[in-house]
Design an enzyme around this catalytic site. Structure first.
Site, PDB file in Angstrom:
ATOM      1  N   LYS A  37       0.841  -1.199   0.000  1.00  0.00           N
ATOM      2  CA  LYS A  37       0.000   0.000   0.000  1.00  0.00           C
ATOM      3  C   LYS A  37       0.880   1.255   0.000  1.00  0.00           C
ATOM      4  O   LYS A  37       2.085   1.185   0.243  1.00  0.00           O
ATOM      5  CB  LYS A  37      -0.902  -0.013   1.237  1.00  0.00           C
ATOM      6  CG  LYS A  37      -0.135  -0.003   2.560  1.00  0.00           C
ATOM      7  CD  LYS A  37      -1.059  -0.251   3.754  1.00  0.00           C
ATOM      8  CE  LYS A  37      -0.242  -0.336   5.041  1.00  0.00           C
ATOM      9  NZ  LYS A  37      -1.068  -0.746   6.187  1.00  0.00           N
ATOM     10  N   TYR A 273      15.509  30.379   5.530  1.00  0.00           N
ATOM     11  CA  TYR A 273      14.418  31.107   6.167  1.00  0.00           C
ATOM     12  C   TYR A 273      14.620  31.202   7.675  1.00  0.00           C
ATOM     13  O   TYR A 273      15.000  30.228   8.317  1.00  0.00           O
ATOM     14  CB  TYR A 273      13.082  30.393   5.922  1.00  0.00           C
ATOM     15  CG  TYR A 273      12.618  30.441   4.494  1.00  0.00           C
ATOM     16  CD1 TYR A 273      12.424  31.653   3.841  1.00  0.00           C
ATOM     17  CD2 TYR A 273      12.366  29.265   3.811  1.00  0.00           C
ATOM     18  CE1 TYR A 273      11.976  31.678   2.525  1.00  0.00           C
ATOM     19  CE2 TYR A 273      11.916  29.278   2.500  1.00  0.00           C
ATOM     20  CZ  TYR A 273      11.728  30.497   1.866  1.00  0.00           C
ATOM     21  OH  TYR A 273      11.293  30.519   0.574  1.00  0.00           O
TER      22      TYR A 273
END
Ligand SMILES: *Cc1c(COP(=O)(O)O)cnc(C)c1O
Length: 381
Positions: A37, A273
Site C-alpha cells: 500500500k 528562512y
C-alpha cells in the site's frame, strides 16, 4: 544512472527480494503477504510487488481499490487483499479486478455479492476481518460470525480467510498482543464449530511476524520489514540479528541528491528562512535540491538533522525549505556542485536510517518512508 536528476530515491530490488525470502523462510509454513500500500511505502508498488513475489511472497495487500488497480494494470496476477472493506460503489471494480475484499459489514457482503451477480463473474473469494481490540475496522467477534455465515450462505461469495490486526505488536513485552491472539483463536474455534474452517487465518504484521511466532497462523502480512526497516526501535533491540542491516533485513531505499551550488559564508551570517543559526565560523555551505515537498521533514532543520557528503556526516545549516536544503560543510573546500549527497542510506562507512530521522523529528520510520513524495523519481537497482 540518474542523469540529469538532482534528487532521487534509489530502490534496491535485490534487498526487497532478499527480505521477502528471509521473511518467507522465517515464517514457513505460513505464507508471506507483501503489503505494498501507499506506493509500496514510498518505494513504488509495482516494482516492489514483483520483487516480493520473486522472493517468495504469495499474496499482496493494498489499502485501496485504486492501488489494486495499479497492480493489475501492470499485469501483476495472483491474490491481492484489500485491507479494509471497499466502499459499496467500488465493488464492481473489485470484482472486475479480481481483488480479494476484506468484509465486516452486512452492507459490504450484500454489495460484494450483488457486484458478482451483475458481472456474471465466478464466485469471489473474500476475507472476513474480526476486531480483537485495535478498534479501527472489523466486526466484533459475534459480528464476525454473522458475517462469515452470511458469506457462506451466498453462492456469489467464497469464504477465503479470517483475519485480525494487532495494536501493539511492535512493543514486544506488551501483554495485549497475547490477549488479541486469544480472542482471535476463540473466534476461529467458533467458526470451525460452525463447519466453516477458514482456509487462511492471519493476524501478524511485520512486528507480529518477527516477535510472535505462535501468532503466525497461515499467513503474515509484512510491510515495513519487507522494506528492510524495523517496526520499532524496541523490536530492533530484541531482534538485532533479524533487523540489523548486513545481518538480516536490508533497507531497500536510499534518498540521494547532488549538490547544486556551493558558496563560502562568513562567520556571523545565517542561512535559509528565519536566519535561525548564525555560523560560529566561516563555512562552506552546500545547497542540495531536495526539500520538504520531497519528504525531508521541515523539523530536521531545527533538531540536528544531518546528511552525508564525501562519506562524512554534515549538519544542516538552517531551515529545510520546500525544494532545497543547506548543508554546513565547515572548512571543507573540496565539496563541489555535482557531489553526491545521501539523505537516507549509506555512503562510505556512514549510514543514516529512516529511524534516525524519525527519532530526531518525533515520528516513526513508516511516516518517513511514506513521506517521500511523488516528485522524487525512483531509480531501481
Ligand atoms: C499496513 C498494514 C500491515 C503491514 O504493517 P507493517 O507493520 O508495515 O508490517 C498489515 N496489516 C494491516 C491490516 C495493515 O493495515
Amino acid at each position: 544512472m540518474a542523469a540529469g536528476r538532482r534528487a532521487w530515491a534509489e530502490v534496491d530490488l535485490g534487498a526487497i527480494r532478499h527480505n521477502a525470502s528471509l521473511l518467507s523462510d522465517l515464517v514457513a509454513p505460513a505464507r508471506l503477504c507483501a503489503v505494498v500500500k501507499a506506493s509500496g511505502y514510498g518505494h513504488g508498488s509495482v516494482a516492489v510487488a514483483r520483487a516480493a513475489l520473486e522472493g517468495g511472497a504469495s499474496w499482496l495487500a493494498v489499502a485501496l481499490v485504486e492501488e489494486g488497480a495499479v497492480l493489475r494494470r501492470h499485469d501483476i496476477e495472483g491474490p491481492v487483499l484489500l485491507l479494509s472493506e471497499p466502499p459499496v460503489d467500488a465493488m464492481d471494480d473489485v470484482v472486475a479486478l479480481r481483488l480479494t475484499p476484506t468484509l465486516y459489514t452486512e452492507q459490504g457482503v450484500e454489495a460484494a455479492a450483488k457486484a458478482v451477480a451483475s458481472a456474471g463473474a465466478p464466485p469471489l473469494s473474500v476475507h472476513v476481518k474480526v476486531d480483537t481490540g485495535m478498534h479501527r475496522v472489523g466486526a466484533s467477534p459475534d459480528g464476525a460470525l454473522a458475517v462469515v455465515q452470511a458469506v457462506a450462505g451466498l453462492p456469489e461469495l467464497t469464504f477465503g480467510g479470517l483475519w485480525t490486526h494487532f495494536a501493539v505488536a511492535d512493543e514486544p513485552d506488551h501483554p495485549f498482543t497475547g490477549e488479541q491472539c486469544d480472542r482471535f483463536e476463540a473466534v476461529i474455534e467458533r467458526v470451525v464449530a460452525m463447519g466453516l474452517r477458514p482456509p487462511l487465518a492471519h493476524a501478524c504484521n511485520s512486528a507480529g511476524a518477527l516477535a510472535s511466532p505462535a501468532a503466525r497462523h497461515d499467513m503474515v502480512r509484512c510491510g515495513i520489514a519487507l522494506y528492510g526497516v524495523a517496526p520499532s526501535p524496541a523490536l530492533a533491540a530484541v531482534q538485532p540479528a533479524l533487523v540489523q542491516d548486513g545481518h538480516g533485513l536490508r533497507p531497500a531505499l536510499s534518498l540521494r541528491a547532488k549538490v547544486s551550488y556551493v558558496r563560502r559564508v562568513a562567520a556571523g551570517e545565517a542561512v535559509s528562512y528565519g536566519l535561525r543559526r548564525p555560523l560560529e565560523r566561516a563555512a562552506t555551505v552546500a545547497t542540495v535540491p531536495v526539500g520538504y515537498a520531497d519528504g525531508v521533514p521541515w523539523r530536521l532543520g531545527v533538531c540536528g538533522g544531518e546528511v552525508l557528503i564525501g562519506g562524512r556526516r554534515r549538519p544542516l545549516a538552517g531551515s529545510v525549505t520546500m525544494d532545497q536544503i543547506l548543508v554546513d560543510c565547515g572548512d571543507d573546500d573540496g565539496v563541489v556542485p555535482g557531489d553526491e549527497v545521501v539523505l537516507l542510506g549509506r555512503q562510505g562507512d556512514e549510514q543514516i536510517t529512516a529511524w534516525d530521522w524519525a527519532t530526531l523529528v518525533g515520528t516513526i520510520a513508516y511516516e518517513v518512508l511514506c513521506g517521500i513524495g511523488p516528485r522524487v523519481p525512483k531509480v531501481y537497482v
